[in-house]
Design an enzyme around this catalytic site. Structure first.
Site, PDB file in Angstrom:
ATOM      1  N   ASN A  20       3.202   7.644  15.014  1.00 15.01           N
ATOM      2  CA  ASN A  20       3.607   6.927  13.805  1.00 15.01           C
ATOM      3  C   ASN A  20       4.933   7.515  13.345  1.00 15.01           C
ATOM      4  O   ASN A  20       4.975   8.588  12.744  1.00 15.01           O
ATOM      5  CB  ASN A  20       2.514   7.071  12.736  1.00 15.01           C
TER       6      ASN A  20
ATOM      7  N   GLY B 216       0.569  -7.886   5.707  1.00 17.04           N
ATOM      8  CA  GLY B 216      -0.190  -9.116   5.573  1.00 17.04           C
ATOM      9  C   GLY B 216       0.618 -10.334   5.998  1.00 17.04           C
ATOM     10  O   GLY B 216       1.802 -10.223   6.355  1.00 17.04           O
TER      11      GLY B 216
ATOM     12  N   GLY C  96       0.941  -9.196   9.899  1.00 17.56           N
ATOM     13  CA  GLY C  96       0.479 -10.446   9.308  1.00 17.56           C
ATOM     14  C   GLY C  96      -0.358 -11.347  10.181  1.00 17.56           C
ATOM     15  O   GLY C  96      -0.608 -12.501   9.829  1.00 17.56           O
TER      16      GLY C  96
ATOM     17  N   ASN D 283       0.834  -1.202   0.000  1.00 15.03           N
ATOM     18  CA  ASN D 283       0.000   0.000   0.000  1.00 15.03           C
ATOM     19  C   ASN D 283       0.861   1.241   0.000  1.00 15.03           C
ATOM     20  O   ASN D 283       1.969   1.257   0.539  1.00 15.03           O
ATOM     21  CB  ASN D 283      -0.987   0.006   1.182  1.00 15.03           C
TER      22      ASN D 283
ATOM     23  N   CYS E 117       5.866   5.756   8.817  1.00 18.04           N
ATOM     24  CA  CYS E 117       5.154   5.604   7.548  1.00 18.04           C
ATOM     25  C   CYS E 117       6.140   5.738   6.391  1.00 18.04           C
ATOM     26  O   CYS E 117       6.837   6.735   6.266  1.00 18.04           O
ATOM     27  CB  CYS E 117       4.056   6.641   7.391  1.00 18.04           C
TER      28      CYS E 117
HETATM   29  C1  LIG Z   1      -3.858   0.071   3.788  1.00 17.97           C
HETATM   30  C2  LIG Z   1      -2.973   0.269   4.977  1.00 17.97           C
HETATM   31  C3  LIG Z   1      -2.939   1.505   5.614  1.00 17.97           C
HETATM   32  C4  LIG Z   1      -2.118   1.711   6.721  1.00 17.97           C
HETATM   33  N1  LIG Z   1      -2.135   2.927   7.326  1.00 17.97           N
HETATM   34  C5  LIG Z   1      -1.388   3.115   8.436  1.00 17.97           C
HETATM   35  C6  LIG Z   1      -1.444   4.341   9.141  1.00 17.97           C
HETATM   36  O1  LIG Z   1      -2.188   5.257   8.775  1.00 17.97           O
HETATM   37  N2  LIG Z   1      -0.679   4.480  10.253  1.00 17.97           N
HETATM   38  C7  LIG Z   1       0.146   3.477  10.720  1.00 17.97           C
HETATM   39  O2  LIG Z   1       0.790   3.660  11.727  1.00 17.97           O
HETATM   40  N3  LIG Z   1       0.201   2.292  10.069  1.00 17.97           N
HETATM   41  C8  LIG Z   1      -0.545   2.091   8.941  1.00 17.97           C
HETATM   42  N4  LIG Z   1      -0.492   0.878   8.298  1.00 17.97           N
HETATM   43  C9  LIG Z   1       0.395  -0.190   8.819  1.00 17.97           C
HETATM   44  C10 LIG Z   1      -0.357  -1.123   9.753  1.00 17.97           C
HETATM   45  O3  LIG Z   1      -0.888  -0.434  10.859  1.00 17.97           O
HETATM   46  C11 LIG Z   1       0.523  -2.283  10.235  1.00 17.97           C
HETATM   47  O4  LIG Z   1       1.580  -1.747  10.994  1.00 17.97           O
HETATM   48  C12 LIG Z   1       1.129  -3.094   9.108  1.00 17.97           C
HETATM   49  O5  LIG Z   1       0.209  -3.211   8.048  1.00 17.97           O
HETATM   50  C13 LIG Z   1       1.556  -4.502   9.549  1.00 17.97           C
HETATM   51  O6  LIG Z   1       0.471  -5.244  10.064  1.00 17.97           O
HETATM   52  P1  LIG Z   1      -0.448  -6.235   9.165  1.00 17.97           P
HETATM   53  O7  LIG Z   1       0.478  -7.080   8.357  1.00 17.97           O
HETATM   54  O8  LIG Z   1      -1.257  -7.026  10.136  1.00 17.97           O
HETATM   55  O9  LIG Z   1      -1.280  -5.363   8.318  1.00 17.97           O
HETATM   56  C14 LIG Z   1      -1.309   0.647   7.193  1.00 17.97           C
HETATM   57  C15 LIG Z   1      -1.347  -0.594   6.561  1.00 17.97           C
HETATM   58  C16 LIG Z   1      -2.168  -0.800   5.473  1.00 17.97           C
HETATM   59  C17 LIG Z   1      -2.201  -2.150   4.826  1.00 17.97           C
END
Ligand SMILES: Cc1cc2nc3c(=O)[nH]c(=O)nc-3n(C[C@H](O)[C@H](O)[C@H](O)COP(=O)(O)O)c2cc1C
Ligand SMILES: Cc1cc2nc3c(=O)[nH]c(=O)nc-3n(C[C@H](O)[C@H](O)[C@H](O)COP(=O)(O)OP(=O)(O)OC[C@H]3O[C@@H](n4cnc5c(N)ncnc54)[C@H](O)[C@@H]3O)c2cc1C
Ligand code: FES
Lengths: 302, 257
Positions: free
Chosen positions: A127, A216, A243, A69, A130
């Site tokens: 955060n 993921g 993930g 993303n 990012c």
């Molecule tokens: C579409 C999307 C938007 C995200 N937006 C943010 C965000 O605004 N702030 C943030 O700290 N992390 C953001 N993340 C990161 C997630 O909070 C998380 O740290 C990361 O995706 C790993 O976890 P996961 O694999 O379970 O998604 C975003 C992730 C995705 C996929």
């Protein structure tokens, strides 16, 4: 019923399951609010000082067991967030962790000052990580800068402060130590891994912003290893994510040292994932005759 | 409806022509709620591969909910393998539906390319109850992309077809069918769905001739719920999500490429 409650700073959460920022939107879209209330906490999308329109499309791309993303923190800015969104999040009646991002330390301070005049916030997550904003380096790639920022923020914040770390570093435990030295009440990890996908026909990037962040189930083993590493380096609690798709995944993080766990990308595929994780952790504790979640945290055997 | 995610049973899954399939599933709760232009977000398998759900316009909502789809990649091929009685994991109904034409509209022209015809049938099911002239201009690439369209004709829709190779109907593109219709700026309304270049041609034509209408847009989707902000497209009012603010956008608002 096993005891699932945990603490971050002075705040107690009734269970360790939450959602990752940017993956939950407005909870009411996901399921009925009675269900959302069962979670330990919710975390809305990161808010910045000023409104941001986000990156040009295409913003997402499907990858093996995950996605890339590059949303670019599209958000209405802290003032609109406080006026319009905060009230509805508070109404849900579940502890709220507000995720914020400043493009420099002064902006972080301004955001915290604005939030300080509010109530009904359980904690603030910074955060620092990012990858989609075109900065050359992230705050969370520099231990000294992380420490200095945390010092500034924790000295004024009336809420517990969580530092969200990036996996795009040589040694994530150094950054976690910087956050701890700066007074962070917890660290959360991991944010997304810098990633790219290319259309071989046009020979262009699939992503409008060129690069994005991978998330993921594909990144889970990386995240578990990082939680394990950070757990050995700091004393403050860790919020583990990266993930998690089911309870067994979340338990890996807890055993590696996470006090709290968050479902992220999987929410897009299975909107009930966070609740299923909570149910599954409870079932596992009963089955393993573990009466307190604290006995599980970091219990990895050598 | 408390929960937007449910598991339903597949009733039938048939190939209508070489490229296109129609799948129906038993979802009484969805049936009551769904409006033309809305979509359902379907998980093609239980595992993590392919990872995302797949969005499909609702094609019809009478006894069962039906989707009309092209089996083109891993997700849609898994869908094509489903048979009667299989469980189907569905989120929906999602998105902002088409606006229905105001009372001074006398003629509705639906302009669709390929699988973009999907949202038009449920639309004509609703519009046939009003005294309107209904027209469908359909562009398929080849004979393999054309099916009988009996349901449209049963709804009183005048159907004109163009194919790239001329194997069915007029040889050419859907824009070569514009001359079959008398468009009036004051009482014609356009709905369009299909590949972006086609919708762009429709938009240019509509704006030039001062005709109002809507386009049903597509973008790759993760959540389908307006949560991830991943499916945004540009409009005159800034970025809007296709899944929540759309899929239906006004032709004089959405910016197509
Ligand atoms: C579409 C999307 C938007 C995200 N937006 C943010 C965000 O605004 N702030 C943030 O700290 N992390 C953001 N993340 C990161 C997630 O909070 C998380 O740290 C990361 O995706 C790993 O976890 P996961 O694999 O379970 O998604 C975003 C992730 C995705 C996929
Ligand atoms: C609102 C909406 C309604 C749709 N309605 C229909 C319909 O009624 N019938 C139909 O056949 N198709 C429809 N589509 C397109 C359909 O979602 C894709 O054809 C399908 O996702 C392809 O999946 P795949 O695994 O077979 O193909 P792949 O090309 O391998 O898919 C790879 C990724 O790209 C995405 N993708 C591929 N094509 C499209 C597309 N055109 N639009 C958006 N995302 C895409 C997939 O969802 C997936 O995430 C619609 C799309 C949207 C956004
Ligand atoms: S797909 Fe997530 S906002 Fe549209």
């Amino acid at each position: 019923m096993p005891n699932l409650s945990i603490k971050i700073g002075n705040t107690t959460f009734k269970n360790p399951v939450t959602v990752a920022s940017g993956t939950f939107g407005h909870a009411e879209k996901y399921f009925n609010l009675e269900e959302v209330k069962k979670l330990g906490a919710i975390v809305p999308k990161t808010v910045t000082l000023l409104p941001q329109v986000g990156n040009p499309p295409v913003r997402i791309w499907e990858t093996p067991s995950g996605m890339i993303n590059a949303i670019g923190i599209e958000n209405p800015g802290i003032d609109v967030f406080i006026e319009k969104k905060l009230p509805s999040f508070k109404k849900i009646g579940v502890p709220l962790i507000v995720s914020v991002l400043g493009h420099n330390p002064e902006q972080f301070v301004s955001i915290i000052e604005k939030l300080n005049s509010q109530d009904g916030i359980a904690a603030i997550e910074l955060n620092l990580s990012c990858p989609n904003l075109g900065h050359k380096t992230l705050m969370a790639q520099d231990a000294k800068a992380t420490e200095a920022l945390l010092k500034k923020v924790t000295s004024i914040s009336k809420f517990p402060v969580i530092a969200k770390l990036s996996p795009n570093v040589t040694d994530i435990s150094e950054i976690a130590q910087g956050a701890e030295a700066g007074g962070a009440d917890a660290v959360s990890l991991i944010n997304t891994l810098t990633a790219m996908a290319i259309d071989i026909r046009t020979r262009k990037s699939r992503i409008g912003n060129f690069t994005g962040g991978l998330s993921g189930p594909a990144i889970r083993p990386v995240a578990v290893a990082m939680v394990h590493k950070v757990y050995q380096a700091v004393k403050i609690p860790i919020i583990g994510m990266g993930g998690i798709a089911k309870a067994e995944d979340a338990l890996e993080f807890i055993i590696a040292g996470a006090t709290m766990v968050a479902t992220g990308t999987i929410n897009f595929v299975n909107p009930r994932a966070s609740l299923e994780v909570l149910e599954g952790i409870t079932a596992y504790m009963k089955e393993q005759k573990i009466s307190d979640i604290k006995d599980l945290i970091g219990c990895l055997q050598k | 409806m408390d929960q937007i995610q449910n598991t339903y049973k597949v009733i039938s899954n048939e190939k209508l022509c070489q490229q296109f399939w129609c799948l129906s599933f038993d979802a009484p709760d969805l049936l009551k709620e769904v409006k033309p232009g809305q979509f359902v977000h379907i998980r093609s398998n239980e595992g993590l591969e392919p990872f995302f759900r797949r969005p499909f316009s609702v094609y019809r909502a009478q006894r069962y909910v039906e989707i009309f789809y092209e089996a083109k990649g891993p997700g849609t091929r898994l869908l094509a393998a489903k048979t009667k009685g299989d469980p189907l994991d569905v989120l929906g109904p999602l998105g902002t539906p088409f606006v229905l034409p105001s009372l001074d509209i006398k003629q509705v022209v639906m302009i669709a390319g390929g699988i973009g015809v999907a949202p038009m049938l449920i639309l004509s099911d609703i519009l046939k109850k009003r005294k309107l002239d209904l027209v469908l201009l359909y562009g398929g690439r080849t004979r393999a992309h054309v099916y009988p369209m009996k349901e449209f004709k049963d709804n009183g829709v005048k159907v004109h077809i163009a194919t790239d190779d001329g194997s069915v109907g007029v040889k050419g593109r859907v824009s070569d069918l514009f001359e079959k219709v008398k468009f009036n700026s004051h009482d014609t309304f356009i709905y369009t769905c299909g590949p972006n270049p086609m919708m762009k041609a429709v938009q240019d034509f509509a704006l030039k001739n001062n005709i109002k209408g809507q386009a049903a847009c597509e973008e790759i989707m993760a959540c389908g719920l307006g949560a991830c902000l991943g499916c945004s497209i540009l409009t005159k009012h800034g970025y809007k999500t296709v899944c929540h603010d759309g899929p239906a956008f006004d032709l004089d608002d959405v910016i197509l490429h």
